[in-house]
Design an enzyme around this catalytic site. Structure first.
Site, PDB file in Angstrom:
ATOM      1  N   GLY A  93     -37.195  42.827 -46.522  1.00  0.00           N
ATOM      2  CA  GLY A  93     -36.386  42.170 -47.550  1.00  0.00           C
ATOM      3  C   GLY A  93     -36.409  42.959 -48.854  1.00  0.00           C
ATOM      4  N   SER A 166     -38.058  34.992 -58.290  1.00  0.00           N
ATOM      5  CA  SER A 166     -38.115  36.006 -57.239  1.00  0.00           C
ATOM      6  C   SER A 166     -38.124  37.399 -57.850  1.00  0.00           C
ATOM      7  CB  SER A 166     -36.900  35.857 -56.305  1.00  0.00           C
ATOM      8  OG  SER A 166     -36.666  37.063 -55.613  1.00  0.00           O
ATOM      9  N   ASP A 313     -47.069  35.181 -51.089  1.00  0.00           N
ATOM     10  CA  ASP A 313     -47.392  35.817 -49.798  1.00  0.00           C
ATOM     11  C   ASP A 313     -48.781  35.428 -49.293  1.00  0.00           C
ATOM     12  OD1 ASP A 313     -44.934  37.018 -49.804  1.00  0.00           O
ATOM     13  OD2 ASP A 313     -45.639  38.910 -50.621  1.00  0.00           O
ATOM     14  N   LYS A 340     -38.697  33.325 -45.933  1.00  0.00           N
ATOM     15  CA  LYS A 340     -39.400  34.593 -45.695  1.00  0.00           C
ATOM     16  C   LYS A 340     -39.064  35.124 -44.288  1.00  0.00           C
ATOM     17  CE  LYS A 340     -41.213  34.655 -49.724  1.00  0.00           C
ATOM     18  NZ  LYS A 340     -40.729  35.627 -50.702  1.00  0.00           N
ATOM     19  N   ARG A 388     -47.460  38.144 -41.473  1.00  0.00           N
ATOM     20  CA  ARG A 388     -48.428  37.276 -42.157  1.00  0.00           C
ATOM     21  C   ARG A 388     -48.803  36.052 -41.308  1.00  0.00           C
ATOM     22  NH1 ARG A 388     -48.814  40.232 -46.745  1.00  0.00           N
ATOM     23  NH2 ARG A 388     -46.839  40.864 -47.643  1.00  0.00           N
TER      24      ARG A 388
HETATM   25  C1  S3P Z   1     -41.762  41.031 -53.120  1.00  0.00           C
HETATM   26  C2  S3P Z   1     -41.462  39.824 -53.666  1.00  0.00           C
HETATM   27  C3  S3P Z   1     -41.661  38.537 -52.978  1.00  0.00           C
HETATM   28  C4  S3P Z   1     -42.605  38.707 -51.792  1.00  0.00           C
HETATM   29  C5  S3P Z   1     -42.286  39.894 -50.960  1.00  0.00           C
HETATM   30  C6  S3P Z   1     -42.357  41.164 -51.789  1.00  0.00           C
HETATM   31  C7  S3P Z   1     -41.486  42.256 -53.907  1.00  0.00           C
HETATM   32  O1  S3P Z   1     -40.422  38.058 -52.519  1.00  0.00           O
HETATM   33  O2  S3P Z   1     -42.603  37.541 -51.002  1.00  0.00           O
HETATM   34  O3  S3P Z   1     -43.189  40.009 -49.881  1.00  0.00           O
HETATM   35  O4  S3P Z   1     -41.985  43.333 -53.555  1.00  0.00           O
HETATM   36  O5  S3P Z   1     -40.768  42.147 -54.903  1.00  0.00           O
HETATM   37  P1  S3P Z   1     -39.453  37.173 -53.469  1.00  0.00           P
HETATM   38  O6  S3P Z   1     -39.027  38.025 -54.588  1.00  0.00           O
HETATM   39  O7  S3P Z   1     -38.290  36.808 -52.583  1.00  0.00           O
HETATM   40  O8  S3P Z   1     -40.261  35.992 -53.878  1.00  0.00           O
END
Ligand code: S3P
Length: 428
Positions: A93, A166, A313, A340, A388
């Site tokens: 993501g 986020s 996380d 997630k 996870r």
């Molecule tokens: C992350 C932000 C988080 C986290 C992901 C990594 C990042 O997601 O859950 O594992 O590196 O910016 P969200 O921004 O969707 O909360």
């Protein structure tokens, strides 16, 4: 692959915490659009940050890898090339959302694709604000990958209050902002991880209880020459494990302790955990330390929802800790967990229930009735192809009296390829 988990009686030893996933992604992306050469040490060998490297190579960025050392010849803001093939973000993501901000802002014609899990995750949260900025991004049904990015006619300025806490969304907008001649400002009321701001030296000021962070094309993108800290989110599995096992003492070396990431440490301490922070120092722009954890008796907690963005996380493994904490623990305000790699609220409720824990799943959280002497039932635990979930189930299963199994256990390679060997190394 099925991973067998045997009951663990003693857990001792030292683990060098594996490189941080969030910082690895960012170091490579920021180095790629800087005008200079960067040498990044301790770049994560895990699948997600490797997806970022291969996407950047396809965008024409020259990258040389030597073990965990990565040399990146910055292409500059205007130096990215139209890729010949879709950019495959795999399961990541962070790759899709942050790179979406970069290619969207640069107006590079390309397609961003992902695996089945990533293709089912909402992208509307980045598509809408990026298009408002002037980018041209189309998602499948307006929401999902594949994302089609087209050249734009110039970006405008924007002041954008984040609708959700986020870091991926915040970063996507700020990265696109680096291609706008007008200031792009993001207003953050609930502070999420701040690696993007730190590593890019972005200007930020206090705004009410939150922050306002800005970027624009006049901002100089710094080179990225540092050693990536260990991933606190990986260390969190051992913090819980070292706490709930009776004969445990673990040292987790070189762990990132960025304050926007370590709410789980504070939460575990509040529950009664014994964790010592030693040898704190700065590694580039990020603080690191060695964490020492010892067995402790835990009490339940009613988690303050304000902590959620800073332990998002770590919530799955915190739920494991809650099973061993005397009394009723509650997590609320964690609806984001449903978006997630899998719906982590439902998945964890199923894993904990399989182990015989008493839990109630809520729309935005979970209630767990814990007991210090909880003995999880041995089981065949699904991983939902989510790293996870597999690791949280494994820590739970080590407390069982019989052998358990974790299905599709290879998914831990997404963030922590050495997880199973580290578990083996410290357990007896
Ligand atoms: C992350 C932000 C988080 C986290 C992901 C990594 C990042 O997601 O859950 O594992 O590196 O910016 P969200 O921004 O969707 O909360």
């Amino acid at each position: 692959m099925i991973q067998y988990i045997k009951p663990v009686k003693v857990q001792t030893g030292t683990i060098v915490t594996p490189p941080d996933k969030s910082i690895s992604h960012r170091s490579a992306m920021f180095a790629a659009i800087s005008d200079e050469k960067s040498l990044i040490h301790n770049y994560s060998p895990a699948a997600d940050p490797q997806s970022t490297l291969s996407c950047l190579k396809q965008l024409g960025v020259k990258i040389e890898v030597n073990g965990t050392g990565v040399q990146i010849y910055g292409a500059g803001r205007d130096g990215l090339r139209i890729p010949e093939m879709p950019l495959d973000c795999g399961n990541s993501g962070t790759t899709m959302r942050l790179l979406g901000g970069i290619v969207g802002g640069a107006g590079i014609r390309c397609e961003l694709i992902g695996d089945a899990s990533l293709s089912a995750r909402t992208m509307k949260r980045i598509i809408d604000p990026l298009n408002k900025l002037g980018c041209r991004i189309k998602g499948k049904n307006g929401d999902y990958a594949p994302l089609h990015v087209s050249p734009h006619d110039g970006l405008n300025g924007m002041r954008y209050p984040l609708p959700i806490a986020s870091a991926q969304l915040k970063s996507a907008v700020l990265l696109a902002g680096l291609f706008s001649d007008e200031p792009v400002e993001v207003i953050e009321h609930v502070l999420s991880r701040d690696h993007t701001e730190r590593l890019l030296n972005l200007k930020s000021e206090n705004f009410g209880n939150g922050k306002i962070i800005s970027s624009s094309s006049s901002h100089v993108i710094p080179s990225q020459n540092y050693t990536v800290p260990g991933d606190f989110s990986a260390a969190a599995f051992w913090l819980v494990s070292g706490t709930i096992h009776q004969n445990a003492s673990l040292l987790l070396k070189h762990t990132g302790i960025n304050p926007s990431r370590i709410a789980a440490l504070r939460i575990l301490e509040e529950m009664g955990a014994s964790i010592h922070v030693e040898n704190s120092k700065m590694e580039g722009k990020e603080p690191v330390a060695d964490l020492r954890v010892e067995s402790a008796e835990l009490s339940s907690i009613d988690l303050d929802p304000a902590f959620i963005p800073n332990c998002i996380d770590e919530l799955p493994v915190l739920m494991v800790a809650m099973c061993f904490a005397e009394g009723t623990s509650k997590i609320t305000g964690a609806e984001e967990l449903r978006h997630k790699e899998t719906d982590r609220l439902s998945a964890m409720a199923e894993i904990l229930t399989l182990a015989g824990a008493s839990v109630e799943l809520e729309k935005d959280g979970i209630t767990i009735h814990g007991k210090r002497n909880f003995k999880p039932k041995a089981a065949l635990f699904p991983s939902y192809h989510d790293h996870r979930m597999a690791m949280a189930a494994a820590i739970l299963a080590t407390k069982s009296l019989k052998k358990s199994e974790i299905l599709d256990a290879e998914c831990t390679a997404i963030s922590y390829p050495d997880f199973w060997s580290h578990l083996d190394q410290i357990s007896s």
